[in-house]
Design an enzyme around this catalytic site. Structure first.
Site, PDB file in Angstrom:
ATOM      1  N   HIS A 330     -48.005  13.462  13.421  1.00 34.84           N
ATOM      2  CA  HIS A 330     -47.131  12.759  12.343  1.00 34.84           C
ATOM      3  C   HIS A 330     -45.579  12.291  12.899  1.00 34.84           C
ATOM      4  CE1 HIS A 330     -45.248  12.956   8.339  1.00 34.84           C
ATOM      5  NE2 HIS A 330     -44.186  13.280   8.766  1.00 34.84           N
ATOM      6  N   GLU A 331     -44.828  12.993  13.613  1.00 36.49           N
ATOM      7  CA  GLU A 331     -43.445  12.526  13.819  1.00 36.49           C
ATOM      8  C   GLU A 331     -43.643  11.531  14.617  1.00 36.49           C
ATOM      9  OE1 GLU A 331     -40.750  13.828  12.830  1.00 36.49           O
ATOM     10  OE2 GLU A 331     -41.656  15.217  11.540  1.00 36.49           O
ATOM     11  N   HIS A 334     -44.123   8.037  13.070  1.00 43.13           N
ATOM     12  CA  HIS A 334     -42.982   7.414  12.625  1.00 43.13           C
ATOM     13  C   HIS A 334     -42.306   6.536  13.702  1.00 43.13           C
ATOM     14  CE1 HIS A 334     -42.351   9.798   8.821  1.00 43.13           C
ATOM     15  NE2 HIS A 334     -42.187  10.757   9.513  1.00 43.13           N
ATOM     16  N   GLU A 410     -43.374   8.711   4.839  1.00 42.38           N
ATOM     17  CA  GLU A 410     -43.967  10.204   5.226  1.00 42.38           C
ATOM     18  C   GLU A 410     -45.668  10.088   4.711  1.00 42.38           C
ATOM     19  OE1 GLU A 410     -42.807  12.982   6.362  1.00 42.38           O
ATOM     20  OE2 GLU A 410     -40.947  11.691   6.644  1.00 42.38           O
TER      21      GLU A 410
END
Length: 470
Positions: A330-331, A334, A410
């Site tokens: 997920h990070e 970004h 997100e």
């Protein structure tokens, strides 16, 4: 009434407009918080759709924790707004400027040494803010966080940490401010361009050096040990061409049991930082009952009646290795999707716009008169008045827009991790992290729309449910 207002001098209109807008924002925020507190008080049982992901005990703990935080936020917010209003009404800003002049005069520096006086003013203002905020911070840490099992600090550690933060802040803030004021003084008609470029460079330097030189002053950073997790993280980073150079574990458990992870760095020098509380097999908070020292700690907790820090084996803190990889997926999403660059671009466009408008407004004498400066127009005071007070409506609107954008980012980062085949692991990791941090999964729609930079838990899980079943 309107006629009387229209006849007021420009400086009084500005002053009262600032006060009215400040209290309008406060009352709006208080109303939103009231709506959310009503949710905390009325939602006593786990909603049906949450039954499979949250047990009643954890739900009740999170409800009480968030209720305590909300009540604390009401009183601290009321104090902050009242303090700010009294400072304006009683002329606190010009008074502190006068005191700063008296201090610099003792060293033989007259009014022409404006930058020196500005630095004294800034130091006194930050000292006042630190001292008035200390009781609130102590209560939050040693009453609320302690009550709900998150605080890991002693009073001595807390005070030492606060002093260190103040000292480090001054070491960065004072030289940066002095250079900025100097640039504005000598920059001529286009000083706003040079001021913007200077703040851009400073922000990039701080981001680059923070985790290597500043953060280690407060927390211990150690390289992630060789093993399966490190190998898998490096492989995942390589699979999306993320230029990973180092992986650190930060000892966050010595101050709080909250967990986090982030990456930093520019160009080909990226580092990943994992909080030890995020790692199920690494967190010291999972070691109760393991070894003699852990047994002694458990006995001490039982003797004192403090059960909040006992971690039963079936309720470990943190995530498994596969879940940590999903969180990092997920990070890294970004980064891969350009969210970091987009945020930097938006921030710098906003910074340039603000400096441009500052250049247009700094010569307006009525702005200084409105806040009690009748004989001088200090540059630092102009920055404070324009950026903090005059731009406040714009800042509120921008903040809301960035919150909406953040929620969109997100969802996109979740979708990226899902595309890497880590949907199931991210699903379970989100639930675990919510439980570990006692996040309350039910939110008032208006409160969450205005405040939540991350989508509510249920919305994120729903977005993952379909692919999870594939």
């Amino acid at each position: 009434m309107l006629g009387e207002i229209a006849e007021l001098p420009a400086e009084e209109k500005i002053f009262y407009a600032v006060l009215v807008f400040s209290w309008t924002v406060y009352l709006w925020e208080a109303y939103l918080a009231f709506r959310q507190r009503r949710i905390y008080r009325s939602t006593m049982h786990v909603p049906t759709e949450l039954g499979k992901i949250m047990d009643a005990e954890t739900f009740e703990k999170s409800r009480l924790y968030q209720l305590d935080k909300s009540n604390f936020g009401f009183w601290s917010g009321l104090y902050s707004e009242t303090e700010g209003t009294l400072i304006l009404l009683l002329g606190g800003i010009p008074f502190l400027w006068k005191i700063s002049g008296i201090v610099t005069a003792r060293f033989g520096l007259g009014p022409e040494y404006e930058i020196s006086q500005s630095l004294v003013f800034l130091m006194l203002a930050t000292l006042f803010s630190a001292l008035t905020g200390l009781p609130w911070s102590l209560y939050n840490t040693f009453v609320i966080e302690e009550k709900h099992g998150f605080n890991q600090q002693t009073l001595g550690f807390f005070l030492k940490d606060a002093l260190k933060k103040f000292a480090v802040t001054q070491c960065i803030l004072l030289p940066v401010t002095s250079l900025l004021l100097y640039i504005i003084k000598i920059g001529g008609d286009y000083f706003f361009i040079y001021a913007w470029l200077f703040t851009l460079i400073v922000s990039l330097v701080l981001v680059t050096i923070y985790a290597d030189y500043i953060a280690p002053l407060f927390d211990k950073f150690t390289p992630l040990p060789e093993g399966e997790l490190k190998t898998d993280i490096e492989s995942m980073a390589k699979s999306i061409s993320f230029p990973l150079t180092k992986i650190y574990v930060v000892e966050g458990s010595k101050r709080s049991s909250h967990s986090n992870a982030y990456f930093y760095g520019f160009f080909k020098n990226k580092r990943i930082v994992l909080f030890d509380t995020l790692l199920e097999d690494y967190s010291p908070l999972n070691k109760s009952g393991e070894g003699e020292s852990a047994t002694e700690q458990k006995d001490e907790n039982e003797a004192s009646g403090d059960e909040s820090k006992l971690k039963p084996k079936n309720k470990k803190q943190g995530c498994s290795n596969s879940e940590v990889l999903a969180v990092l997926g997920h990070e890294l999403g970004h980064w891969k999707l350009g969210h970091t660059v987009k945020n930097i671009v938006i921030s710098q466009m906003n910074s340039f716009l603000c400096f441009f408008l500052f250049a247009a407004l700094i010569g307006r004498k009525e702005l200084f008169l409105a806040f009690g400066f009748h004989d001088s127009q200090p540059t630092l005071i102009g920055l404070m008045i324009i950026f903090q007070f005059i731009f406040s409506p714009y800042n509120e609107l921008l903040s809301f827009c960035l919150t909406v954008l953040s929620r969109r980012f997100e969802f996109q980062a979740d979708a990226f991790a899902r595309g890497m085949g880590r949907s199931a692991e991210l699903y379970s990791a989100l639930i675990k992290l919510n439980k570990d941090n006692l996040g309350f999964p039910v939110a008032d729609w208006l409160f969450s729309m205005w405040h939540y930079s991350h989508p509510p838990l249920l919305e994120r899980l729903r977005a993952l449910t379909g692919p999870k079943q594939d």
